[in-house]
Design a protein around this motif. Structure first.
Motif, PDB file in Angstrom:
ATOM      1  N   THR A   3      35.653  19.162  47.450  1.00 50.33           N
ATOM      2  CA  THR A   3      37.044  19.611  47.538  1.00 50.33           C
ATOM      3  C   THR A   3      37.094  21.133  47.659  1.00 50.33           C
ATOM      4  OG1 THR A   3      37.188  19.777  45.141  1.00 50.33           O
ATOM      5  CG2 THR A   3      37.821  17.682  46.138  1.00 50.33           C
ATOM      6  N   ALA A   4      38.243  21.628  48.123  1.00 48.29           N
ATOM      7  CA  ALA A   4      38.441  23.072  48.223  1.00 48.29           C
ATOM      8  C   ALA A   4      38.397  23.680  46.825  1.00 48.29           C
ATOM      9  CB  ALA A   4      39.773  23.379  48.887  1.00 48.29           C
ATOM     10  N   PRO A   5      37.858  24.881  46.716  1.00 46.45           N
ATOM     11  CA  PRO A   5      37.747  25.487  45.390  1.00 46.45           C
ATOM     12  C   PRO A   5      39.098  25.795  44.779  1.00 46.45           C
ATOM     13  CG  PRO A   5      37.200  27.090  47.095  1.00 46.45           C
ATOM     14  CD  PRO A   5      37.321  25.760  47.765  1.00 46.45           C
ATOM     15  N   ASN A   6      39.179  25.599  43.479  1.00 49.87           N
ATOM     16  CA  ASN A   6      40.363  25.993  42.714  1.00 49.87           C
ATOM     17  C   ASN A   6      40.194  27.473  42.377  1.00 49.87           C
ATOM     18  OD1 ASN A   6      42.555  26.232  41.100  1.00 49.87           O
ATOM     19  ND2 ASN A   6      41.844  24.825  39.509  1.00 49.87           N
ATOM     20  N   THR A   7      40.990  28.344  43.008  1.00 46.26           N
ATOM     21  CA  THR A   7      40.765  29.781  42.923  1.00 46.26           C
ATOM     22  C   THR A   7      41.833  30.472  42.095  1.00 46.26           C
ATOM     23  OG1 THR A   7      39.789  29.719  45.125  1.00 46.26           O
ATOM     24  CG2 THR A   7      40.424  31.878  44.282  1.00 46.26           C
ATOM     25  N   HIS A   8      41.406  31.380  41.235  1.00 51.35           N
ATOM     26  CA  HIS A   8      42.315  32.212  40.462  1.00 51.35           C
ATOM     27  C   HIS A   8      42.024  33.668  40.800  1.00 51.35           C
ATOM     28  CE1 HIS A   8      43.473  28.734  37.993  1.00 51.35           C
ATOM     29  NE2 HIS A   8      42.179  28.406  38.029  1.00 51.35           N
ATOM     30  N   HIS A   9      43.041  34.391  41.276  1.00 48.41           N
ATOM     31  CA  HIS A   9      42.875  35.781  41.676  1.00 48.41           C
ATOM     32  C   HIS A   9      43.443  36.709  40.608  1.00 48.41           C
ATOM     33  CE1 HIS A   9      41.674  35.149  45.907  1.00 48.41           C
ATOM     34  NE2 HIS A   9      42.398  34.048  45.799  1.00 48.41           N
ATOM     35  N   SER A  10      42.842  37.873  40.484  1.00 50.36           N
ATOM     36  CA  SER A  10      43.404  38.913  39.627  1.00 50.36           C
ATOM     37  C   SER A  10      42.982  40.261  40.169  1.00 50.36           C
ATOM     38  CB  SER A  10      42.920  38.764  38.177  1.00 50.36           C
ATOM     39  OG  SER A  10      41.522  38.987  38.092  1.00 50.36           O
ATOM     40  N   HIS A  11      43.690  41.302  39.759  1.00 45.93           N
ATOM     41  CA  HIS A  11      43.323  42.667  40.123  1.00 45.93           C
ATOM     42  C   HIS A  11      42.679  43.322  38.922  1.00 45.93           C
ATOM     43  CE1 HIS A  11      45.063  42.958  44.143  1.00 45.93           C
ATOM     44  NE2 HIS A  11      46.012  42.150  43.689  1.00 45.93           N
ATOM     45  N   LEU A  12      41.665  44.125  39.207  1.00 48.74           N
ATOM     46  CA  LEU A  12      40.887  44.728  38.136  1.00 48.74           C
ATOM     47  C   LEU A  12      41.736  45.682  37.316  1.00 48.74           C
ATOM     48  CD1 LEU A  12      38.165  45.139  36.806  1.00 48.74           C
ATOM     49  CD2 LEU A  12      37.625  46.850  38.531  1.00 48.74           C
ATOM     50  N   ASP A  13      41.752  45.488  36.015  1.00 50.38           N
ATOM     51  CA  ASP A  13      42.369  46.431  35.086  1.00 50.38           C
ATOM     52  C   ASP A  13      41.653  46.296  33.753  1.00 50.38           C
ATOM     53  OD1 ASP A  13      43.431  44.220  33.670  1.00 50.38           O
ATOM     54  OD2 ASP A  13      45.269  44.264  34.851  1.00 50.38           O
ATOM     55  N   ASN A  14      42.147  46.970  32.742  1.00 49.81           N
ATOM     56  CA  ASN A  14      41.438  47.005  31.464  1.00 49.81           C
ATOM     57  C   ASN A  14      41.492  45.683  30.706  1.00 49.81           C
ATOM     58  OD1 ASN A  14      40.410  49.685  31.458  1.00 49.81           O
ATOM     59  ND2 ASN A  14      42.485  50.429  31.190  1.00 49.81           N
ATOM     60  N   THR A  15      42.328  44.747  31.134  1.00 49.29           N
ATOM     61  CA  THR A  15      42.382  43.445  30.456  1.00 49.29           C
ATOM     62  C   THR A  15      41.580  42.382  31.198  1.00 49.29           C
ATOM     63  OG1 THR A  15      44.376  42.762  31.656  1.00 49.29           O
ATOM     64  CG2 THR A  15      44.701  43.980  29.606  1.00 49.29           C
ATOM     65  N   ALA A  18      38.561  40.846  29.259  1.00 50.11           N
ATOM     66  CA  ALA A  18      38.974  40.053  28.105  1.00 50.11           C
ATOM     67  C   ALA A  18      39.497  38.687  28.531  1.00 50.11           C
ATOM     68  CB  ALA A  18      40.047  40.797  27.309  1.00 50.11           C
ATOM     69  N   LEU A  19      40.145  38.615  29.693  1.00 50.29           N
ATOM     70  CA  LEU A  19      40.675  37.354  30.178  1.00 50.29           C
ATOM     71  C   LEU A  19      39.626  36.541  30.925  1.00 50.29           C
ATOM     72  CD1 LEU A  19      44.118  38.611  31.532  1.00 50.29           C
ATOM     73  CD2 LEU A  19      43.694  37.353  29.417  1.00 50.29           C
ATOM     74  N   LEU A  20      38.729  37.230  31.638  1.00 47.56           N
ATOM     75  CA  LEU A  20      37.789  36.543  32.520  1.00 47.56           C
ATOM     76  C   LEU A  20      36.619  35.937  31.766  1.00 47.56           C
ATOM     77  CD1 LEU A  20      36.838  35.848  35.384  1.00 47.56           C
ATOM     78  CD2 LEU A  20      35.796  38.111  35.509  1.00 47.56           C
ATOM     79  N   PRO A 118      29.167  44.524  37.272  1.00 47.09           N
ATOM     80  CA  PRO A 118      29.996  45.296  38.208  1.00 47.09           C
ATOM     81  C   PRO A 118      31.369  45.641  37.647  1.00 47.09           C
ATOM     82  CG  PRO A 118      28.859  43.544  39.376  1.00 47.09           C
ATOM     83  CD  PRO A 118      28.630  43.311  37.912  1.00 47.09           C
ATOM     84  N   LEU A 119      31.949  44.714  36.866  1.00 46.13           N
ATOM     85  CA  LEU A 119      33.241  44.999  36.247  1.00 46.13           C
ATOM     86  C   LEU A 119      33.099  46.090  35.192  1.00 46.13           C
ATOM     87  CD1 LEU A 119      34.695  41.400  35.811  1.00 46.13           C
ATOM     88  CD2 LEU A 119      35.127  43.033  37.629  1.00 46.13           C
ATOM     89  N   HIS A 120      32.055  45.989  34.374  1.00 45.74           N
ATOM     90  CA  HIS A 120      31.810  47.039  33.385  1.00 45.74           C
ATOM     91  C   HIS A 120      31.592  48.381  34.074  1.00 45.74           C
ATOM     92  CE1 HIS A 120      31.715  44.895  29.606  1.00 45.74           C
ATOM     93  NE2 HIS A 120      30.923  43.963  30.104  1.00 45.74           N
TER      94      HIS A 120
END
Length: 387
Positions: A3-15, A18-20, A118-120
């Motif tokens: 099946t097609a991937p279930n994708t969740h997008h976000s923009h990089l910020d200081n939270t 903690a959420l990812l 990379p996020l750090h």
């Protein structure tokens, strides 16, 4: 057929971290960082697809996850510079967490434990900068962080019969602390003054907002742009606590677009980054540690507040035992003096997540000539003492 991937997008910020982090499984995650900027010269003529294939092949990515990555590259609506994707198979369904940023990050891939470095790298290497822009007509405050620019506050100097000025507070839905600080401003408050008094009140009102944003920790460094007269007036109003944050200035029209201001600010931002990295290296020499052995020992004894790393730490080899203890050189006979068991060779980059979590370290990634100085003269690793 998968099946097609279930994708969740976000923009990089200081939270983001903690959420990812809690949303990702502990193993069997494909982590891939790609320069997806459609306007980038290296991405023309199918080069992006070729590089993505090479990164996926290098880590032996499972077919379903690799296919999901390649399908995403055909997204013509992409308007970001770098995309970080984390994919895994959840009982036959591909799950994906995607983070977009305007920062330029090195392309990497890994299959196994999620690679959050990379996020750090992005979060720990980007100063929070406030750009104050002022001329005879406009006073504006814009936040610059993680490659993004956001206008927080605008003050219009309306020189009409009544000689008033008007306040415009712009919404900042993705930055709660910035929004809270901006909402403290008076809204459309008329002030009756003439000539020089009007200009003086105009300058003071803008500086009041700068001070409020500083008081709630919105920015670390201050840049001033605008006309010669406007810049001079704002500099003259800097109090002692703001003088230490002032990091440069440049000419710009008060009504320039945010994108134009970000472009114009780039030389100042690069200079600011060089100054910050040089200052922290000097601090390590004055009251810290340097050299891989002394620095790692001090860090794992809880005596270091900040660890200075060349590049992203991928080039430096370390050894780790089953307890997580990190050694700069392989112990005698390859046996840990703490556990009596074998040690594993890895990169400094691999052990940074544990060092952060276990010892509360802030990691500062150095680039350019500062990274060369760290490698050549400070033993490849340095740190700033906690006390």
């Amino acid at each position: 057929m998968p099946t097609a991937p279930n994708t969740h997008h976000s923009h990089l910020d200081n939270t983001t971290l903690a959420l990812l982090e809690p949303a990702l499984p502990g193993q069997n995650v494909l982590s891939i960082v790609l320069d997806v900027n459609p306007g980038s010269a290296p991405n023309q003529g199918g080069s992006l697809h070729l590089r993505a294939h090479q990164l996926l092949d290098a880590v032996g990515a499972p077919t379903a996850l690799a296919t999901a990555v390649m399908d995403d590259l055909d997204d013509a609506q992409r308007q970001t510079r770098t995309r970080l994707s984390f994919l895994w198979d959840d009982h036959g369904h591909v799950q994906r967490q995607t983070v977009d940023t305007q920062l330029e990050l090195g392309e990497t891939s890994r299959y196994g434990a999620p690679d959050l470095e990379p996020l750090h790298f992005a979060l720990e290497s980007s100063a929070r900068v406030l750009l104050a822009v002022i001329d005879d007509e406009w006073g504006r405050l814009l936040s610059i962080h993680l490659g993004e620019i956001t206008e927080l506050y605008r003050l219009e100097n309306v020189l009409e019969t009544a000689n008033t000025f008007h306040v415009h507070v712009l919404p900042t839905p993705d930055a709660q602390s910035l929004q809270s600080a901006a909402e403290e401003a008076p809204r459309n408050a008329p002030v009756q003054h003439q000539g020089a008094q009007q200009d003086g009140r105009f300058h003071h009102t803008l500086m009041t907002q700068v001070q409020r944003l500083h008081d709630v920790g919105v920015f670390e460094q201050l840049l001033i742009a605008g006309s010669v007269r406007g810049r001079a007036a704002l500099r003259a109003l800097l109090g002692p606590n703001l003088q230490g944050t002032f990091s440069g200035e440049f000419a710009a029209p008060g009504d320039a677009t945010a994108a134009a201001l970000l472009t114009a600010a780039q030389p100042s931002l690069l200079s600011l980054e060089e100054q910050r990295e040089t200052a922290v290296l000097d601090e390590a020499l004055e009251r810290g540690m340097y050299g891989a052995g002394p620095t790692l020992d001090a860090a794992q004894e809880g005596r270091m507040a900040q660890l200075l790393v060349s590049g992203n730490g991928a080039a430096q080899r370390v050894w780790q035992d089953s307890s997580g203890q990190v050694f700069p050189e392989p112990p005698a006979l390859g046996v840990s003096p703490l556990t009596g068991g074998a040690v594993t060779e890895c990169t400094l980059r691999d052990v940074l997540p544990l060092l952060r979590e276990r010892y509360g370290l802030h990691v500062r990634f150095l680039t350019g000539s500062r990274a060369e100085r760290l490698d050549a003269h400070l033993g490849g690793l340095a740190g700033v003492a906690r006390y």
